[in-house]
Design an enzyme around this catalytic site. Sequence first.
Site, short mmCIF file in Angstrom:
data_model
loop_
_atom_site.label_atom_id
_atom_site.label_comp_id
_atom_site.label_asym_id
_atom_site.label_seq_id
_atom_site.Cartn_x
_atom_site.Cartn_y
_atom_site.Cartn_z
N ASP A 57 0.84 -0.95 -0.05
CA ASP A 57 -0.10 -0.05 -0.12
C ASP A 57 0.81 1.25 -0.09
OD1 ASP A 57 -2.49 1.40 -0.14
OD2 ASP A 57 -2.59 1.17 2.10
N TRP A 81 2.70 8.13 -2.48
CA TRP A 81 4.25 8.19 -2.81
C TRP A 81 4.12 8.97 -4.22
CZ3 TRP A 81 7.22 7.73 -7.22
CH2 TRP A 81 8.28 7.54 -7.08
N HIS A 108 2.36 3.62 -9.04
CA HIS A 108 2.28 2.19 -9.23
C HIS A 108 3.53 1.52 -10.06
CE1 HIS A 108 -1.73 1.99 -7.49
NE2 HIS A 108 -2.34 2.55 -8.45
N LEU A 154 12.03 -19.95 -4.91
CA LEU A 154 10.89 -19.11 -4.37
C LEU A 154 9.66 -19.30 -5.29
CD1 LEU A 154 10.20 -16.68 -2.35
CD2 LEU A 154 10.72 -15.16 -4.52
C1 FPP Z 1 -1.91 0.15 -3.26
O1 FPP Z 1 -1.67 1.36 -3.40
C2 FPP Z 1 -1.22 -0.61 -4.50
C3 FPP Z 1 -2.12 -1.19 -5.59
C4 FPP Z 1 -3.46 -1.34 -5.37
C5 FPP Z 1 -1.22 -1.97 -6.49
C6 FPP Z 1 -0.15 -2.70 -6.38
C7 FPP Z 1 0.42 -3.31 -7.62
C8 FPP Z 1 1.48 -3.13 -8.20
C9 FPP Z 1 2.69 -2.49 -7.09
C10 FPP Z 1 2.05 -3.61 -9.22
C11 FPP Z 1 2.43 -5.15 -9.11
C12 FPP Z 1 2.83 -5.87 -10.10
C13 FPP Z 1 2.99 -7.29 -10.17
C14 FPP Z 1 3.31 -8.00 -11.48
C15 FPP Z 1 3.16 -8.00 -8.87
P1 FPP Z 1 -2.90 2.64 -3.45
O2 FPP Z 1 -3.06 2.81 -4.75
O3 FPP Z 1 -3.79 2.08 -2.69
O4 FPP Z 1 -1.95 3.72 -2.55
P2 FPP Z 1 -2.56 4.86 -1.52
O5 FPP Z 1 -3.35 4.04 -0.62
O6 FPP Z 1 -1.43 5.75 -1.36
O7 FPP Z 1 -3.57 5.51 -2.58
#
Ligand code: FPP
Length: 260
Positions: free
Chosen positions: A25, A30, A42, A136
């Site tokens: 999260d 960020w 992301h 892994l």
């Molecule tokens: C939450 O941050 C994050 C997500 C909903 C997406 C996470 C996905 C990735 C990092 C890509 C992963 C890719 C692979 C292939 C595993 P948020 O958007 O809720 O952040 P915020 O709470 O600060 O708004």
Amino acid sequence: MNDIATLTKDLDLARIPAHVAIIMDGNGRWARQRAMMRSEGHAEGVNSVNRITRFSSDLGIKYLTLYAFSTENWKRPQAEVDALMHLIGWTIRKETPDLVKNNVKIHLLGEIERLPESVRQDLEAGREATEHCTGLNLNICLSYSSRWELTNAARKLAEKVKRGELSPEDITEESIQAELSTADIPDPDLLIRTGGEERISNFLLWQCAYSELYFTPVLWPDFDNEAFVEALRSFQNRERRFGMTSDQVKANDNPHNTID
Ligand code: FPP
């Protein structure tokens, strides 16, 4: 940049958790802190995914489970969903050769059929290419939620009862476990959530019954190897009792604390 020996000098390498699950999260915040678009957060989050996967593999962790896209995430603005889907497909395509080189096996958990066809193809190609890997196990949760998974399991068991293959008295914890997407995966030892919120958000509710929980304010794109070691150190300082008394745990030399 610290090398692995320096980073892990305070850790007991014989007591590294076998299974670490992460709620990643903080990508949006960020990005906002830098006046960037959420999708750029992301994209930066993917660098953390790559770094933590590599580090987990180097540490000998057997299972790393990442909450990449929840069932609830479909409710986000369409442009963000599209950007995330594109990013996930692109990441898997780009990283598969390195995953193979590092002996990392991809598993997909969730309602994958809801994902766009092209992303499903990328994911399936990555899964197939790493099928033979024995290091892994990287579990990527996509369109996943625990309530979806448990509802699904209940439906499958009900169908077995209806077909006369199972009687209600024979439904046990094991038969429920066998219908989950994590059927062959041991429960997480440690669940980490980055980004400062302290909740589980419909993630592995059944499987985390006895997991140690670790919440950190560090935003996912900033979650580096040092922050990960901090979480592992916290894990190693805890006593896992699984409902027993402290004296019993000490007498048993509880095997659940270590890889094996
Ligand atoms: C939450 O941050 C994050 C997500 C909903 C997406 C996470 C996905 C990735 C990092 C890509 C992963 C890719 C692979 C292939 C595993 P948020 O958007 O809720 O952040 P915020 O709470 O600060 O708004």
